[in-house]
Design a protein around this motif. Structure first.
Motif, short mmCIF file in Angstrom:
data_model
loop_
_atom_site.label_atom_id
_atom_site.label_comp_id
_atom_site.label_asym_id
_atom_site.label_seq_id
_atom_site.Cartn_x
_atom_site.Cartn_y
_atom_site.Cartn_z
N ASP A 60 16.78 5.40 -4.48
CA ASP A 60 15.61 5.01 -4.29
C ASP A 60 14.59 6.07 -4.72
O ASP A 60 13.40 5.79 -5.11
CB ASP A 60 15.20 4.43 -2.61
CG ASP A 60 16.17 3.27 -2.52
OD1 ASP A 60 16.39 2.48 -3.30
OD2 ASP A 60 16.31 2.80 -1.24
N ARG A 64 11.75 5.12 -7.67
CA ARG A 64 10.26 5.47 -7.38
C ARG A 64 9.69 6.49 -8.04
O ARG A 64 8.73 6.83 -8.23
CB ARG A 64 9.87 5.72 -5.87
CG ARG A 64 9.98 4.59 -5.09
CD ARG A 64 9.30 4.89 -3.70
NE ARG A 64 7.90 5.22 -3.98
CZ ARG A 64 7.16 5.63 -2.83
NH1 ARG A 64 7.82 5.82 -1.72
NH2 ARG A 64 5.86 5.81 -3.06
N ASN A 89 10.62 6.72 5.15
CA ASN A 89 9.92 5.62 5.75
C ASN A 89 9.14 5.12 4.75
O ASN A 89 8.89 3.75 4.57
CB ASN A 89 8.97 5.91 7.02
CG ASN A 89 9.70 6.23 8.17
OD1 ASN A 89 10.85 5.80 8.33
ND2 ASN A 89 9.26 7.19 9.12
N GLU A 90 8.32 5.81 3.86
CA GLU A 90 7.55 5.35 2.77
C GLU A 90 8.50 4.61 1.86
O GLU A 90 8.19 3.26 1.33
CB GLU A 90 6.85 6.42 2.07
CG GLU A 90 5.76 6.83 2.83
CD GLU A 90 4.47 6.02 3.07
OE1 GLU A 90 4.26 4.92 2.24
OE2 GLU A 90 4.21 5.82 4.20
N ILE A 91 9.74 4.96 1.29
CA ILE A 91 10.69 4.36 0.47
C ILE A 91 11.21 3.08 1.27
O ILE A 91 11.30 2.04 0.57
CB ILE A 91 11.89 5.37 0.27
CG1 ILE A 91 11.29 6.46 -0.66
CG2 ILE A 91 12.86 4.59 -0.45
CD1 ILE A 91 12.40 7.62 -0.79
N LYS A 93 9.70 1.18 3.53
CA LYS A 93 8.66 0.16 3.37
C LYS A 93 8.27 -0.29 2.25
O LYS A 93 8.22 -1.63 1.98
CB LYS A 93 7.19 1.01 3.89
CG LYS A 93 7.19 1.12 5.39
CD LYS A 93 5.77 1.86 5.35
CE LYS A 93 5.74 2.40 6.84
NZ LYS A 93 4.53 3.26 7.24
N GLU A 94 8.18 0.35 0.95
CA GLU A 94 8.35 -0.09 -0.26
C GLU A 94 9.56 -1.00 -0.82
O GLU A 94 9.01 -2.00 -1.34
CB GLU A 94 8.07 1.05 -1.32
CG GLU A 94 7.82 0.51 -2.84
CD GLU A 94 7.25 1.68 -3.71
OE1 GLU A 94 7.71 1.54 -4.68
OE2 GLU A 94 6.43 2.51 -3.14
N VAL A 95 10.85 -0.39 -0.39
CA VAL A 95 11.63 -1.37 -0.99
C VAL A 95 12.07 -2.34 -0.28
O VAL A 95 11.92 -3.51 -0.84
CB VAL A 95 13.18 -0.28 -0.73
CG1 VAL A 95 14.15 -0.96 -1.05
CG2 VAL A 95 13.02 0.92 -1.85
N CYS A 97 9.47 -4.18 1.16
CA CYS A 97 8.39 -5.27 0.66
C CYS A 97 8.97 -5.85 -0.68
O CYS A 97 8.79 -7.12 -0.91
CB CYS A 97 7.28 -4.52 0.39
SG CYS A 97 6.30 -3.98 2.14
N LYS A 98 9.46 -5.08 -1.43
CA LYS A 98 9.84 -5.51 -2.63
C LYS A 98 11.10 -6.58 -2.51
O LYS A 98 11.11 -7.55 -3.32
CB LYS A 98 10.33 -4.45 -3.59
CG LYS A 98 9.24 -3.71 -4.40
CD LYS A 98 9.68 -2.70 -5.22
CE LYS A 98 8.46 -2.23 -5.72
NZ LYS A 98 8.92 -0.85 -6.80
N THR A 101 9.65 -10.08 -1.20
CA THR A 101 9.05 -10.70 -2.34
C THR A 101 10.00 -11.52 -3.12
O THR A 101 9.97 -12.47 -3.73
CB THR A 101 8.06 -9.83 -2.81
OG1 THR A 101 8.67 -8.82 -3.57
CG2 THR A 101 6.89 -9.45 -1.98
#
Length: 104
Positions: A60, A64, A89-91, A93-95, A97-98, A101
């Motif tokens: 990941d 990114r 945690n940022e990773i 959250k981003e993963v 969310c993707k 979706t």
């Protein structure tokens, strides 16, 4: 019979052997340090359950396009674990969310 002195020949042989061992050991030193960094990162990840596994974290990070190599990650993991938690945690959250979706 005269004595034959082998100073030059013996010295040349010793330096040749020394060059071979230094060339070989440079590669093994790089491998050993990389193994050490991976072990440190993996230990911190599994101890605190920061991320699922080391391989997913590295995958990941590369996805990114974060330019953190294993040496820097190991230093972050040892010196200040909170930064590693923030990064993971940022990773997540981003993963997360993707993936949500894509499913919807």
């Amino acid at each position: 019979m005269t004595r034959i002195r082998r100073e030059y020949i013996a010295r040349r042989l010793r330096t040749k052997i020394s060059f071979v061992s230094t060339h070989r050991d440079r590669g093994s030193q790089k491998r050993n340090f990389r193994h050490l960094w991976i072990t440190r990162i993996n230990a911190v990840i599994r101890e605190r359950r920061v991320f699922y596994s080391y391989s997913k974290l590295i995958h990941d990070l590369s996805k990114r396009q974060l330019l953190l190599n294993r040496k820097k990650l190991a230093q972050i993991a040892i010196l200040n674990m909170n930064y590693l938690y923030m990064i993971s945690n940022e990773i997540i959250k981003e993963v997360g969310c993707k993936e949500s979706t894509i499913i919807i």
